[in-house]
Design an enzyme around this catalytic site. Sequence first.
Site, PDB file in Angstrom:
ATOM      1  N   SER A   1     -26.290  29.425  14.133  1.00  0.00           N
ATOM      2  CA  SER A   1     -25.794  30.651  14.738  1.00  0.00           C
ATOM      3  C   SER A   1     -25.131  31.542  13.670  1.00  0.00           C
ATOM      4  O   SER A   1     -25.732  31.834  12.645  1.00  0.00           O
ATOM      5  CB  SER A   1     -24.826  30.307  15.881  1.00  0.00           C
ATOM      6  OG  SER A   1     -24.601  31.411  16.709  1.00  0.00           O
TER       7      SER A   1
ATOM      8  N   ASP B   1     -30.163  29.973  20.324  1.00  0.00           N
ATOM      9  CA  ASP B   1     -29.073  29.505  19.464  1.00  0.00           C
ATOM     10  C   ASP B   1     -29.146  28.007  19.163  1.00  0.00           C
ATOM     11  O   ASP B   1     -29.254  27.175  20.061  1.00  0.00           O
ATOM     12  CB  ASP B   1     -27.763  29.814  20.187  1.00  0.00           C
ATOM     13  CG  ASP B   1     -26.565  29.790  19.266  1.00  0.00           C
ATOM     14  OD1 ASP B   1     -26.580  29.057  18.268  1.00  0.00           O
ATOM     15  OD2 ASP B   1     -25.592  30.518  19.561  1.00  0.00           O
TER      16      ASP B   1
END
Length: 308
Positions: free
Chosen positions: A39, A153
């Site tokens: 991320s 993610d």
Amino acid sequence: MTKVGIALGSGAAKGWAHIGVLKGLAKLGIFPEQVAGCSIGALVGAAYSQGHLEDLELWVSGFSSWDVLSLMDLSWRKGGLIGGEKVFDVLESHIGDLNIEDMNHPFAAVATDLYSGQEIWFKQGHLRHAVRASCSMPGILAPVKQGGRWLVDGAVVNPIPVSVARALGAEVVIAVDLHGQRKDRMQVLPVDMACSNLSKEEQLLANEHQKTGFMDLLARGKGYISNLSDKFTPSNKSDPGMLAVMTQSMDILQQRHKRARLMGDPPEICITPDVSDIGTMEFHRAAEAIAAGEKAVDEVAHHLKAII
């Protein structure tokens, strides 16, 4: 010589603390060679791996709430609240248009196959695509399509990718946990507090748009997307809104998964910057996050020196 790697965890706006951690390590003469990011950790890790950490710091340290808003291509029809292409256009201009295998340091970004739940490691291929996929926070940033897959993610499966850093060849892994110091409850920011740090012009604009439901977006430039519903209500109301529930629930799941992953493959040392007061989307608070990262390194400097 011992190969030192670093695993940079997820955390949205808290992730600017990664910049401070890397700066703090450099002051101690520690320069990780293998870099694994998830991320926001993938974004910062990419800049570091290509020698552009200072450029990234300069860029994000100048963010105002309005700058953040200008980078948000809001869209409710792309699988996320934000399309995300604007910010990665700017990022590419700072880091460059290149492939991962051509970077200065071994680097990998972690993403998740939305439907199979498979953990995807990007160790080669287009850097922008890899970082963009790794940053696709479910419900917030639109997912990325690769072939027949939709990627989101990496924090969904591997919030702090220690295992990836080891796979890159690291013998000693430094992990950075942005959620190591937590608040007991969700942050709820009353309207009057939201405007406390604004200029008079911004406060007037905020008041003008308060009834529209977009006051926080206009006045703060991103407005803690995780708590948007809360912030548009009177300060005496503490019931969490839809987005707050979604992000908080995701955070709980990630915390449990993180603990299990770290127990199975613990890092040699874990650095935990205190960024608990920085909201999910408060990207304009980079200076605070960076300072917290440097401070966290100072606090464990003696452990770092003993291990490395």
